[in-house]
Design a protein around this motif. Structure first.
Motif, PDB file in Angstrom:
ATOM      1  N   ARG A   1     -10.800  11.554   0.983  1.00  0.00           N
ATOM      2  CA  ARG A   1     -11.767  11.905  -0.072  1.00  0.00           C
ATOM      3  C   ARG A   1     -12.971  10.972  -0.055  1.00  0.00           C
ATOM      4  N   ARG A   2     -12.738   9.691   0.045  1.00  0.00           N
ATOM      5  CA  ARG A   2     -13.810   8.703  -0.088  1.00  0.00           C
ATOM      6  C   ARG A   2     -14.605   8.518   1.205  1.00  0.00           C
ATOM      7  N   TRP A   3     -13.900   8.578   2.340  1.00  0.00           N
ATOM      8  CA  TRP A   3     -14.549   8.221   3.597  1.00  0.00           C
ATOM      9  C   TRP A   3     -14.613   9.358   4.599  1.00  0.00           C
ATOM     10  N   GLY A   4     -14.117  10.525   4.248  1.00  0.00           N
ATOM     11  CA  GLY A   4     -14.238  11.677   5.129  1.00  0.00           C
ATOM     12  C   GLY A   4     -13.417  11.597   6.394  1.00  0.00           C
ATOM     13  N   LEU A   5     -12.377  10.785   6.381  1.00  0.00           N
ATOM     14  CA  LEU A   5     -11.516  10.659   7.544  1.00  0.00           C
ATOM     15  C   LEU A   5     -10.397  11.685   7.503  1.00  0.00           C
ATOM     16  N   HIS A   6      -9.917  12.068   8.657  1.00  0.00           N
ATOM     17  CA  HIS A   6      -8.604  12.696   8.719  1.00  0.00           C
ATOM     18  C   HIS A   6      -7.594  11.588   8.429  1.00  0.00           C
ATOM     19  N   ALA A   7      -6.706  11.782   7.483  1.00  0.00           N
ATOM     20  CA  ALA A   7      -5.732  10.739   7.142  1.00  0.00           C
ATOM     21  C   ALA A   7      -4.436  11.411   6.726  1.00  0.00           C
ATOM     22  N   GLU A   8      -3.362  11.024   7.373  1.00  0.00           N
ATOM     23  CA  GLU A   8      -2.066  11.646   7.120  1.00  0.00           C
ATOM     24  C   GLU A   8      -0.978  10.578   7.065  1.00  0.00           C
TER      25      GLU A   8
ATOM     26  N   LEU B   1       0.831  -1.171   0.000  1.00  0.00           N
ATOM     27  CA  LEU B   1       0.000   0.000   0.000  1.00  0.00           C
ATOM     28  C   LEU B   1       0.889   1.253   0.000  1.00  0.00           C
ATOM     29  N   ILE B   2       0.641   2.175  -0.939  1.00  0.00           N
ATOM     30  CA  ILE B   2       1.406   3.403  -1.053  1.00  0.00           C
ATOM     31  C   ILE B   2       0.720   4.439  -0.172  1.00  0.00           C
ATOM     32  N   HIS B   3       1.435   4.897   0.856  1.00  0.00           N
ATOM     33  CA  HIS B   3       0.798   5.615   1.946  1.00  0.00           C
ATOM     34  C   HIS B   3       0.170   6.937   1.532  1.00  0.00           C
ATOM     35  N   GLY B   4       0.859   7.732   0.723  1.00  0.00           N
ATOM     36  CA  GLY B   4       0.326   9.033   0.344  1.00  0.00           C
ATOM     37  C   GLY B   4      -1.001   8.950  -0.401  1.00  0.00           C
ATOM     38  N   PRO B   5      -1.066   8.220  -1.510  1.00  0.00           N
ATOM     39  CA  PRO B   5      -2.342   8.076  -2.220  1.00  0.00           C
ATOM     40  C   PRO B   5      -3.430   7.427  -1.367  1.00  0.00           C
TER      41      PRO B   5
ATOM     42  N   ALA C   1       8.862  -0.003  11.241  1.00  0.00           N
ATOM     43  CA  ALA C   1       9.661   0.743  10.263  1.00  0.00           C
ATOM     44  C   ALA C   1       9.564   2.253  10.446  1.00  0.00           C
ATOM     45  N   ASP C   2       8.993   2.701  11.539  1.00  0.00           N
ATOM     46  CA  ASP C   2       8.905   4.133  11.868  1.00  0.00           C
ATOM     47  C   ASP C   2       8.117   4.945  10.840  1.00  0.00           C
ATOM     48  N   ARG C   3       7.097   4.314  10.272  1.00  0.00           N
ATOM     49  CA  ARG C   3       6.222   5.050   9.357  1.00  0.00           C
ATOM     50  C   ARG C   3       4.819   4.458   9.417  1.00  0.00           C
ATOM     51  N   GLY C   4       3.868   5.241   8.954  1.00  0.00           N
ATOM     52  CA  GLY C   4       2.495   4.775   8.974  1.00  0.00           C
ATOM     53  C   GLY C   4       1.530   5.820   8.468  1.00  0.00           C
ATOM     54  N   ILE C   5       0.248   5.572   8.693  1.00  0.00           N
ATOM     55  CA  ILE C   5      -0.815   6.494   8.301  1.00  0.00           C
ATOM     56  C   ILE C   5      -1.680   6.721   9.540  1.00  0.00           C
ATOM     57  N   VAL C   6      -1.838   7.966   9.920  1.00  0.00           N
ATOM     58  CA  VAL C   6      -2.647   8.298  11.089  1.00  0.00           C
ATOM     59  C   VAL C   6      -4.072   8.587  10.610  1.00  0.00           C
ATOM     60  N   LEU C   7      -5.017   7.822  11.135  1.00  0.00           N
ATOM     61  CA  LEU C   7      -6.429   7.996  10.796  1.00  0.00           C
ATOM     62  C   LEU C   7      -7.164   8.613  11.975  1.00  0.00           C
ATOM     63  N   GLY C   8      -8.140   9.447  11.644  1.00  0.00           N
ATOM     64  CA  GLY C   8      -8.959  10.043  12.692  1.00  0.00           C
ATOM     65  C   GLY C   8     -10.267  10.533  12.105  1.00  0.00           C
ATOM     66  N   PRO C   9     -11.226  10.848  12.955  1.00  0.00           N
ATOM     67  CA  PRO C   9     -12.468  11.430  12.453  1.00  0.00           C
ATOM     68  C   PRO C   9     -12.196  12.831  11.925  1.00  0.00           C
ATOM     69  N   PRO C  10     -13.101  13.383  11.138  1.00  0.00           N
ATOM     70  CA  PRO C  10     -12.890  14.747  10.628  1.00  0.00           C
ATOM     71  C   PRO C  10     -12.700  15.731  11.766  1.00  0.00           C
TER      72      PRO C  10
ATOM     73  N   ALA D   1      -4.099   8.813  22.387  1.00  0.00           N
ATOM     74  CA  ALA D   1      -4.703   9.611  23.459  1.00  0.00           C
ATOM     75  C   ALA D   1      -5.632  10.680  22.902  1.00  0.00           C
ATOM     76  N   ALA D   2      -5.338  11.151  21.687  1.00  0.00           N
ATOM     77  CA  ALA D   2      -6.160  12.173  21.042  1.00  0.00           C
ATOM     78  C   ALA D   2      -7.342  11.577  20.288  1.00  0.00           C
ATOM     79  N   GLY D   3      -7.497  10.251  20.333  1.00  0.00           N
ATOM     80  CA  GLY D   3      -8.637   9.612  19.693  1.00  0.00           C
ATOM     81  C   GLY D   3      -8.402   9.175  18.270  1.00  0.00           C
ATOM     82  N   ARG D   4      -7.153   9.208  17.819  1.00  0.00           N
ATOM     83  CA  ARG D   4      -6.829   8.767  16.470  1.00  0.00           C
ATOM     84  C   ARG D   4      -6.316   7.328  16.488  1.00  0.00           C
ATOM     85  N   LEU D   5      -6.310   6.695  15.299  1.00  0.00           N
ATOM     86  CA  LEU D   5      -5.879   5.307  15.156  1.00  0.00           C
ATOM     87  C   LEU D   5      -4.760   5.237  14.120  1.00  0.00           C
ATOM     88  N   PRO D   6      -3.519   5.056  14.527  1.00  0.00           N
ATOM     89  CA  PRO D   6      -2.424   4.941  13.567  1.00  0.00           C
ATOM     90  C   PRO D   6      -2.336   3.541  12.953  1.00  0.00           C
TER      91      PRO D   6
END
Length: 211
Positions: free
Chosen positions: A113-120, A102-106, A201-210, A135-140
């Motif tokens: 765009r598709r699911w309205g999540l905060h995603a970084e 999975l390519i993290h940026g796209p 590997a010290d990388r990932g995608i942080v997901l959260g609600p809008p 602790a802030a309610g996000r899921l990495p």
């Protein structure tokens, strides 16, 4: 040891990257072909062969599915999510069957765009920040070696597999592992912070609600 003021555990539904989580040990050791998973059709794949192909590659989709169920109460079929990510450029499927991703940026752009999540997409994503996000309610979503399922003392490398962080204590990270073993390392599997660097590997995608 991690500076976690209070234990954190988010009650996130668990999904395996295979439709029959109890069969994961047999699929991984080759005793059973993924195509023989009796519930393969639930994945949204058009055939057993297509399910076989994707089931080994959709750890990220399983993580997304868990997050979507947690925040939105929906759990789209895994292979259908993968097909959408293929169209979004988060996977690249080659004619010889190789798959990049999975390519993290796209993927982060798609999730927003598709699911309205905060995603970084984050690289690096230091271990200390994982607990802060939880602790802030996000899921990495974290890139780890799949041997994290057994806490292998000598994994051959870091990264190559995705898991969802769902909780943290002073001593342990809790993960939902899409390729974990039943009753051992699937839901809320405990990974000591001291062991995490062997796999992570010290990388990932942080997901959260809008916001």
């Amino acid at each position: 040891m991690m500076d976690v003021a209070q234990p954190i555990i988010h009650q996130v539904p668990y999904y395996s990257q295979w439709e029959s989580p109890q069969l994961v040990p047999d699929i991984l050791d080759g005793t059973l072909r993924a195509a023989d998973d009796p519930f393969w059709e639930r994945s949204g794949a058009p055939s057993e062969e297509e399910y076989e192909y994707w089931s080994w590659r959709v750890c990220g989709m399983a993580c997304l599915r868990m997050a979507l169920d947690y925040w939105w109460g929906v759990a789209p079929a895994t292979v259908r999510l993968a097909e959408e990510c293929l169209e979004a450029g988060a996977y690249v499927r080659h004619p010889d069957g190789r798959l990049d991703g999975l390519i993290h940026g796209p993927f982060a752009a798609y999730a927003g765009r598709r699911w309205g999540l905060h995603a970084e997409a984050r690289s690096p994503l230091p271990p200390g920040e994982i607990a802060d996000h939880l602790a802030a309610g996000r899921l990495p979503i974290l890139s780890v070696h799949p041997a994290i399922r057994t806490l292998d003392p000598q994994p051959p490398r870091r990264g190559g597999h995705l898991v969802l962080a769902v909780g943290a204590t002073e001593h342990e990270l809790l993960i939902h592992n899409p390729s974990g073993f039943p009753d051992r390392s699937q839901a809320a599997a405990r990974v000591p912070w001291a062991d995490l660097p062997r796999f992570y590997a010290d990388r990932g995608i942080v997901l959260g609600p809008p916001a």
